[in-house]
Design a protein around this motif. Structure first.
Motif, mmCIF file in Angstrom:
data_model
loop_
_atom_site.group_PDB
_atom_site.id
_atom_site.type_symbol
_atom_site.label_atom_id
_atom_site.label_comp_id
_atom_site.label_asym_id
_atom_site.label_seq_id
_atom_site.Cartn_x
_atom_site.Cartn_y
_atom_site.Cartn_z
ATOM 1 N N UNK A 68 0.823 -1.217 0.000
ATOM 2 C CA UNK A 68 0.000 0.000 0.000
ATOM 3 C C UNK A 68 0.857 1.268 0.000
ATOM 4 N N UNK A 69 2.014 1.204 -0.634
ATOM 5 C CA UNK A 69 2.886 2.383 -0.700
ATOM 6 C C UNK A 69 2.436 3.373 -1.772
ATOM 7 N N UNK A 70 1.694 2.897 -2.782
ATOM 8 C CA UNK A 70 1.237 3.778 -3.859
ATOM 9 C C UNK A 70 -0.036 4.478 -3.404
ATOM 10 N N UNK A 71 -0.017 5.792 -3.378
ATOM 11 C CA UNK A 71 -1.136 6.565 -2.849
ATOM 12 C C UNK A 71 -1.933 7.312 -3.905
ATOM 13 N N UNK A 72 -1.517 7.220 -5.141
ATOM 14 C CA UNK A 72 -2.251 7.900 -6.207
ATOM 15 C C UNK A 72 -1.468 7.861 -7.502
ATOM 16 N N UNK A 73 -2.097 8.390 -8.551
ATOM 17 C CA UNK A 73 -1.422 8.449 -9.835
ATOM 18 C C UNK A 73 -2.376 8.282 -10.992
ATOM 19 N N UNK A 74 -1.813 8.265 -12.189
ATOM 20 C CA UNK A 74 -2.636 8.068 -13.383
ATOM 21 C C UNK A 74 -1.772 7.567 -14.540
ATOM 22 N N UNK A 75 -2.446 6.956 -15.499
ATOM 23 C CA UNK A 75 -1.803 6.473 -16.719
ATOM 24 C C UNK A 75 -2.466 7.162 -17.895
ATOM 25 N N UNK A 87 -6.360 3.116 -8.900
ATOM 26 C CA UNK A 87 -7.458 2.550 -8.125
ATOM 27 C C UNK A 87 -7.027 2.404 -6.665
ATOM 28 N N UNK A 88 -7.502 3.319 -5.833
ATOM 29 C CA UNK A 88 -7.117 3.321 -4.425
ATOM 30 C C UNK A 88 -7.723 2.157 -3.650
ATOM 31 N N UNK A 89 -8.749 1.526 -4.212
ATOM 32 C CA UNK A 89 -9.395 0.406 -3.530
ATOM 33 C C UNK A 89 -8.693 -0.923 -3.792
ATOM 34 N N UNK A 90 -7.769 -0.932 -4.737
ATOM 35 C CA UNK A 90 -7.074 -2.170 -5.067
ATOM 36 C C UNK A 90 -5.830 -2.321 -4.202
ATOM 37 N N UNK A 109 3.139 -2.796 -8.506
ATOM 38 C CA UNK A 109 1.966 -3.530 -8.979
ATOM 39 C C UNK A 109 0.717 -2.968 -8.322
ATOM 40 N N UNK A 110 -0.352 -2.890 -9.106
ATOM 41 C CA UNK A 110 -1.609 -2.362 -8.592
ATOM 42 C C UNK A 110 -2.643 -2.370 -9.697
ATOM 43 N N UNK A 120 -8.308 -2.324 -13.835
ATOM 44 C CA UNK A 120 -7.440 -3.171 -14.645
ATOM 45 C C UNK A 120 -6.043 -3.209 -14.026
ATOM 46 N N UNK A 121 -5.471 -4.395 -13.979
ATOM 47 C CA UNK A 121 -4.171 -4.585 -13.339
ATOM 48 C C UNK A 121 -3.026 -4.013 -14.173
ATOM 49 N N UNK A 122 -1.964 -3.641 -13.483
ATOM 50 C CA UNK A 122 -0.752 -3.200 -14.160
ATOM 51 C C UNK A 122 0.461 -3.673 -13.371
ATOM 52 N N UNK A 123 1.583 -3.728 -14.043
ATOM 53 C CA UNK A 123 2.857 -3.862 -13.349
ATOM 54 C C UNK A 123 3.903 -3.028 -14.076
#
Length: 202
Positions: A68-75, A87-90, A109-110, A120-123
Motif C-alpha cells: 500500500x505504498x502507492x497513494x495515487x497516480x494516473x496512466x 485505483x485506491x481500492x485495489x 503492482x496495482x 485493470x491490473x498493471x505492473x
C-alpha cells in the motif's frame, strides 16, 4: 487568544510537512510497438504518488516489499486518448531489490480504473543504479533509473498495452518545491502568530 496561538502554530508547522514522506514517480513517453504496422511510437506516460514512510513487510535483507505504498497516480494512454486513474481500492505494493553490487530492481503492482470505474491490473518494472539497501525512503536520492530498462504492462480493456523504455523515469520529493497554496498556508500561520504576539504587547 490562547486558541489562536495554538492554531497559528499548528498551521505554520503543518504547511511544510503536509507532503512529508511523499515522492512522485514520473515515467514519461513509454514506447509502444505496433505489431501490425511495425511502427514504434510514444504510447503513454505514468505518474505515481508514493508514500516513502510505509514500513517494509519483507524479511529479506536485500529485498523490501512496501504494501500500500502507492497513494495515487494516473496512466495517460496516448494511443486511445484515455486517462486511467490509480485505483485506491485495489491492493498494491512496491518492491525494492538490491542485487549485490550490480543494480537495484524496482517493481510496482496495482490497478488503474477507467472513467466507468472498471479496474485493470498493471505492473511496472525497472532497473536502476545499485544502492546497498532496500530502503524505500532513499529511492529519490540514491538511484538513477535506466530508462531503457523500464517495462510497463497494462491489462486494459480489449487491447493489452505494453510500453518499454522512457525518455525520463525519476523519483522526486514532492515537498522539495512547495506549491503556492502551501506557501499561503505557511504565511497565514506566521501571520496569526505575529498578530497574537502584537496583541499581547498592547
Amino acid at each position: 487568544m490562547k486558541f489562536i496561538t495554538i492554531v497559528g502554530l499548528i498551521v505554520a508547522l503543518a504547511a511544510p510537512s503536509a507532503m512529508a514522506g511523499l515522492v512522485r514517480l514520473d515515467v514519461d513517453n513509454l514506447t509502444y510497438y505496433d505489431w501490425e504496422t511495425g511502427d514504434s511510437v510514444f504510447g503513454g506516460s505514468i505518474h505515481f504518488i508514493i508514500d516513502e514512510t510505509v514500513a517494509d513487510s519483507n524479511v529479506h535483507p536485500e529485498r523490501g516489499r512496501y504494501n500500500e505504498a502507492i497513494k495515487g497516480g494516473y496512466f495517460n494512454n496516448f494511443l486511445t486518448g484515455e486517462i486511467y486513474s490509480f485505483d485506491l481500492d485495489s491492493k498494491n505494493y512496491l518492491d525494492v531489490e538490491s542485487v549485490s553490487d550490480l543494480y537495484t530492481g524496482i517493481t510496482l503492482r496495482g490497478a488503474f480504473k477507467n472513467q466507468s470505474g472498471n479496474s485493470f491490473l498493471f505492473d511496472l518494472w525497472m532497473e536502476a543504479s545499485f544502492k546497498p539497501d532496500d530502503h524505500l525512503h532513499t529511492l529519490k536520492s540514491a538511484v538513477d533509473v535506466w530508462e531503457n530498462s523500464v517495462l510497463f504492462n497494462f491489462l486494459g480493456p480489449v487491447v493489452y498495452f505494453e510500453g518499454y523504455g522512457s525518455t525520463n523515469a525519476s523519483f522526486t520529493p514532492i515537498n522539495s518545491v512547495p506549491e503556492p497554496g502551501m506557501w499561503a498556508l505557511l504565511l497565514t500561520g506566521l501571520f496569526a502568530l505575529g498578530w497574537r504576539r502584537s496583541t499581547l504587547r498592547i
